[in-house]
Scaffold this motif. Structure first.
Motif, PDB file in Angstrom:
ATOM      1  N   LEU A  11      58.643  44.125  22.454  1.00 50.60           N
ATOM      2  CA  LEU A  11      59.196  44.675  23.736  1.00 50.60           C
ATOM      3  C   LEU A  11      59.726  43.006  24.645  1.00 50.60           C
ATOM      4  CD1 LEU A  11      60.089  46.318  26.196  1.00 50.60           C
ATOM      5  CD2 LEU A  11      57.823  46.367  26.966  1.00 50.60           C
ATOM      6  N   VAL A  12      60.901  43.028  24.839  1.00 48.38           N
ATOM      7  CA  VAL A  12      61.486  41.732  25.125  1.00 48.38           C
ATOM      8  C   VAL A  12      61.665  42.092  26.783  1.00 48.38           C
ATOM      9  CG1 VAL A  12      63.117  39.741  25.428  1.00 48.38           C
ATOM     10  CG2 VAL A  12      62.404  40.897  23.238  1.00 48.38           C
ATOM     11  N   VAL A  13      61.117  41.429  27.927  1.00 48.27           N
ATOM     12  CA  VAL A  13      61.436  41.557  29.087  1.00 48.27           C
ATOM     13  C   VAL A  13      61.899  40.264  29.869  1.00 48.27           C
ATOM     14  CG1 VAL A  13      60.364  42.467  31.295  1.00 48.27           C
ATOM     15  CG2 VAL A  13      59.233  42.936  28.976  1.00 48.27           C
ATOM     16  N   ASP A  14      62.883  40.283  30.154  1.00 49.88           N
ATOM     17  CA  ASP A  14      63.652  39.033  30.800  1.00 49.88           C
ATOM     18  C   ASP A  14      64.877  39.685  31.712  1.00 49.88           C
ATOM     19  OD1 ASP A  14      65.029  36.514  31.463  1.00 49.88           O
ATOM     20  OD2 ASP A  14      63.703  35.768  29.987  1.00 49.88           O
ATOM     21  N   ASP A  15      65.093  39.172  33.095  1.00 51.55           N
ATOM     22  CA  ASP A  15      65.972  39.647  33.879  1.00 51.55           C
ATOM     23  C   ASP A  15      67.413  38.987  33.363  1.00 51.55           C
ATOM     24  OD1 ASP A  15      64.814  37.309  34.880  1.00 51.55           O
ATOM     25  OD2 ASP A  15      65.748  37.723  36.899  1.00 51.55           O
ATOM     26  N   GLY A  40      60.022  44.516  35.736  1.00 50.91           N
ATOM     27  CA  GLY A  40      58.672  45.066  35.603  1.00 50.91           C
ATOM     28  C   GLY A  40      58.430  46.626  35.431  1.00 50.91           C
ATOM     29  N   PRO A  41      59.062  47.376  36.425  1.00 53.63           N
ATOM     30  CA  PRO A  41      58.856  48.870  36.109  1.00 53.63           C
ATOM     31  C   PRO A  41      59.455  49.274  35.064  1.00 53.63           C
ATOM     32  CG  PRO A  41      59.198  48.065  38.483  1.00 53.63           C
ATOM     33  CD  PRO A  41      59.462  47.007  37.713  1.00 53.63           C
ATOM     34  N   GLY A  42      60.737  48.695  34.491  1.00 61.77           N
ATOM     35  CA  GLY A  42      61.311  48.935  33.389  1.00 61.77           C
ATOM     36  C   GLY A  42      60.395  48.611  32.235  1.00 61.77           C
ATOM     37  N   ALA A  43      59.641  47.534  32.086  1.00 63.92           N
ATOM     38  CA  ALA A  43      59.060  47.106  31.168  1.00 63.92           C
ATOM     39  C   ALA A  43      57.674  48.177  30.831  1.00 63.92           C
ATOM     40  CB  ALA A  43      58.581  45.688  31.175  1.00 63.92           C
ATOM     41  N   LEU A  44      57.310  48.362  32.028  1.00 66.87           N
ATOM     42  CA  LEU A  44      55.829  49.476  32.165  1.00 66.87           C
ATOM     43  C   LEU A  44      56.234  50.747  31.667  1.00 66.87           C
ATOM     44  CD1 LEU A  44      54.155  48.004  35.222  1.00 66.87           C
ATOM     45  CD2 LEU A  44      53.691  47.515  32.720  1.00 66.87           C
ATOM     46  N   ALA A  45      57.796  51.272  31.968  1.00 68.52           N
ATOM     47  CA  ALA A  45      58.076  52.511  31.613  1.00 68.52           C
ATOM     48  C   ALA A  45      58.468  52.688  29.806  1.00 68.52           C
ATOM     49  CB  ALA A  45      59.249  53.010  32.225  1.00 68.52           C
ATOM     50  N   ARG A  46      58.987  51.409  29.365  1.00 72.42           N
ATOM     51  CA  ARG A  46      59.155  51.285  28.085  1.00 72.42           C
ATOM     52  C   ARG A  46      57.818  51.178  27.405  1.00 72.42           C
ATOM     53  NH1 ARG A  46      64.298  51.160  25.341  1.00 72.42           N
ATOM     54  NH2 ARG A  46      66.030  50.642  27.054  1.00 72.42           N
ATOM     55  N   ALA A  47      56.826  50.334  27.807  1.00 68.57           N
ATOM     56  CA  ALA A  47      55.722  50.426  27.133  1.00 68.57           C
ATOM     57  C   ALA A  47      54.829  51.801  27.088  1.00 68.57           C
ATOM     58  CB  ALA A  47      54.788  49.468  27.623  1.00 68.57           C
ATOM     59  N   ALA A  48      54.941  52.420  28.131  1.00 71.33           N
ATOM     60  CA  ALA A  48      54.234  53.796  28.292  1.00 71.33           C
ATOM     61  C   ALA A  48      54.943  54.734  27.104  1.00 71.33           C
ATOM     62  CB  ALA A  48      54.538  54.392  29.822  1.00 71.33           C
ATOM     63  N   ALA A  49      56.255  54.659  27.051  1.00 74.95           N
ATOM     64  CA  ALA A  49      57.156  55.472  26.030  1.00 74.95           C
ATOM     65  C   ALA A  49      56.811  55.235  24.793  1.00 74.95           C
ATOM     66  CB  ALA A  49      58.540  55.500  26.577  1.00 74.95           C
ATOM     67  N   ARG A  50      56.725  54.056  24.319  1.00 76.88           N
ATOM     68  CA  ARG A  50      56.500  53.768  22.884  1.00 76.88           C
ATOM     69  C   ARG A  50      55.506  52.300  22.809  1.00 76.88           C
ATOM     70  NH1 ARG A  50      61.327  53.352  19.062  1.00 76.88           N
ATOM     71  NH2 ARG A  50      61.351  55.781  19.364  1.00 76.88           N
ATOM     72  N   ARG A  51      54.435  52.268  22.680  1.00 77.23           N
ATOM     73  CA  ARG A  51      53.612  51.024  22.839  1.00 77.23           C
ATOM     74  C   ARG A  51      54.126  49.814  21.885  1.00 77.23           C
ATOM     75  NH1 ARG A  51      50.200  49.309  26.511  1.00 77.23           N
ATOM     76  NH2 ARG A  51      48.440  47.938  25.749  1.00 77.23           N
ATOM     77  N   PRO A  52      54.306  48.868  22.401  1.00 73.42           N
ATOM     78  CA  PRO A  52      54.651  47.861  21.371  1.00 73.42           C
ATOM     79  C   PRO A  52      53.633  47.255  20.867  1.00 73.42           C
ATOM     80  CG  PRO A  52      54.693  47.068  23.967  1.00 73.42           C
ATOM     81  CD  PRO A  52      54.320  48.460  23.812  1.00 73.42           C
ATOM     82  N   ARG A  71      49.066  41.951  33.772  1.00 68.72           N
ATOM     83  CA  ARG A  71      47.982  42.672  34.190  1.00 68.72           C
ATOM     84  C   ARG A  71      47.930  44.219  34.106  1.00 68.72           C
ATOM     85  NH1 ARG A  71      48.500  39.394  38.684  1.00 68.72           N
ATOM     86  NH2 ARG A  71      47.050  37.546  38.807  1.00 68.72           N
ATOM     87  N   ALA A  72      48.980  44.793  34.178  1.00 68.83           N
ATOM     88  CA  ALA A  72      49.252  46.347  34.204  1.00 68.83           C
ATOM     89  C   ALA A  72      49.223  46.702  32.716  1.00 68.83           C
ATOM     90  CB  ALA A  72      50.568  46.538  34.985  1.00 68.83           C
ATOM     91  N   LEU A  73      49.827  45.854  31.774  1.00 68.70           N
ATOM     92  CA  LEU A  73      50.097  46.273  30.527  1.00 68.70           C
ATOM     93  C   LEU A  73      48.386  46.066  30.090  1.00 68.70           C
ATOM     94  CD1 LEU A  73      53.017  44.163  29.444  1.00 68.70           C
ATOM     95  CD2 LEU A  73      52.854  46.532  29.251  1.00 68.70           C
ATOM     96  N   ARG A  74      47.639  45.017  30.461  1.00 70.56           N
ATOM     97  CA  ARG A  74      46.437  44.966  29.780  1.00 70.56           C
ATOM     98  C   ARG A  74      45.686  46.153  30.199  1.00 70.56           C
ATOM     99  NH1 ARG A  74      44.936  39.947  27.072  1.00 70.56           N
ATOM    100  NH2 ARG A  74      47.017  39.967  25.832  1.00 70.56           N
ATOM    101  N   ASP A  75      45.851  46.602  31.348  1.00 67.06           N
ATOM    102  CA  ASP A  75      44.929  47.868  31.955  1.00 67.06           C
ATOM    103  C   ASP A  75      45.027  48.947  31.161  1.00 67.06           C
ATOM    104  OD1 ASP A  75      44.078  46.469  33.939  1.00 67.06           O
ATOM    105  OD2 ASP A  75      45.396  47.141  35.389  1.00 67.06           O
ATOM    106  N   LYS A  76      46.255  49.251  30.363  1.00 69.20           N
ATOM    107  CA  LYS A  76      46.378  50.207  29.581  1.00 69.20           C
ATOM    108  C   LYS A  76      45.865  49.821  28.147  1.00 69.20           C
ATOM    109  CE  LYS A  76      48.955  52.515  32.604  1.00 69.20           C
ATOM    110  NZ  LYS A  76      48.448  53.481  33.516  1.00 69.20           N
ATOM    111  N   GLY A  77      45.583  48.777  27.833  1.00 73.74           N
ATOM    112  CA  GLY A  77      45.006  48.601  26.592  1.00 73.74           C
ATOM    113  C   GLY A  77      45.444  47.396  26.117  1.00 73.74           C
TER     114      GLY A  77
END
Length: 275
Positions: A11-15, A40-52, A71-77
């Motif tokens: 997952l590449v996250v850059d504005d 950020g919100p888009g990244a978390l949504a993408r990661a929730a839909a398909r774990r990178p 931090r939010a990504l690490r909270d999920k695993g």
């Protein structure tokens, strides 16, 4: 008919659309499946839909910055994270490492170097630290007798490379990929002083890079394995050289418990193979 293996997903996250497009293009040509997000919100949504399998994450994002996203990504695993930063201030890079990023690349960067960093982080997560090279401990060197798949017991720490799990006095340790690799390497070579350059080469697999990466990971690791990180007993600083893992000698009871624990592990593996 043999099925093709599922490609590793990044997952590449850059504005910055230009940066995101270039990074995604290089990763795609290297064989990775790439998802993209611009905030950020888009990244978390993408990661929730398909774990990178790994996230390339810009530090400077609109609204929710890269540190919050990490931090939010690490909270999920657990997920490996490589930070992208345009900032020249070392404090910002160190902060990214301290919240759990596995590596960082400073803009402007070579896309090819980024691909190598991605491959390195993923490879380390799958295989753990490599065997010491010619510059590291070899046969007959203190602490070199442990195989990479053996459970290690030292100073109240138990480390299982096959399960990628570590515990201190029975309490499981929450370690990042690099922290686990660093601890595994130090545990296998007690009493041996390593320079930061040697640790970067043997643990990270790089012959280049900012040595503050090693310093930050040692500090983070001390916070998880030491009784008092401000006065460490296990991971010692060797002034003018680097770091050394000091393991207190085992008592007879500890040696006895260790032997019985290894017997139980061997029995468990044996019974599993008969099933």
């Amino acid at each position: 008919m043999q099925q093709n293996p599922t490609p590793t997903r990044v997952l590449v996250v850059d504005d910055d659309p230009t940066v995101a497009e270039v990074v995604a293009g290089y990763l795609g040509r290297a064989g990775f499946a790439v998802d993209r997000a611009a905030d950020g919100p888009g990244a978390l949504a993408r990661a929730a839909a398909r774990r990178p399998d790994l996230v390339v994450l810009d530090l400077m994002l609109p609204g929710m910055d890269g540190l919050e996203v990490c931090r939010a990504l690490r909270d999920k695993g657990p997920v490996p994270v490589i930070m992208l930063t345009a900032r020249g201030d070392e404090e910002d890079r160190i902060l990214g490492l301290e919240i759990g990023a596995d590596d960082y690349v400073t803009k402007p960067f070579s896309p090819r170097e980024l691909v190598l960093r991605v491959e390195s982080v993923l490879r380390r997560g799958r295989t753990g630290p490599r065997a010491p090279g010619p510059s590291g401990p070899g046969p007959g060197h203190p602490g070199s007798g442990l195989g990479s798949d053996e459970v290690t017991h030292r100073a109240g720490i138990t480390l299982d490379p096959l399960a990628r799990r570590a515990a201190r006095d029975g309490r499981e340790l929450a370690l990042t990929v690099r922290e686990f690799d660093l601890l595994a390497f130090l545990l296998r070579h007690p009493g041996v002083a390593f320079t930061r350059e040697e640790l970067m080469r043997e643990v990270w697999g790089w012959d280049f890079g900012d040595l503050s990466t090693v310093t930050v990971h040692v500090r983070r690791l001390r916070g998880k394995v030491e009784d008092d990180p401000a006065a460490p007993r296990l991971i010692q600083t060797v002034w003018g050289i680097g770091y050394r893992f000091d393991a207190p000698p085992e008592t007879d009871d500890q040696a006895h418990d260790k032997a019985h624990g290894e017997e139980r592990r061997d029995e468990g593996r044996g019974s599993g193979s008969d099933a």
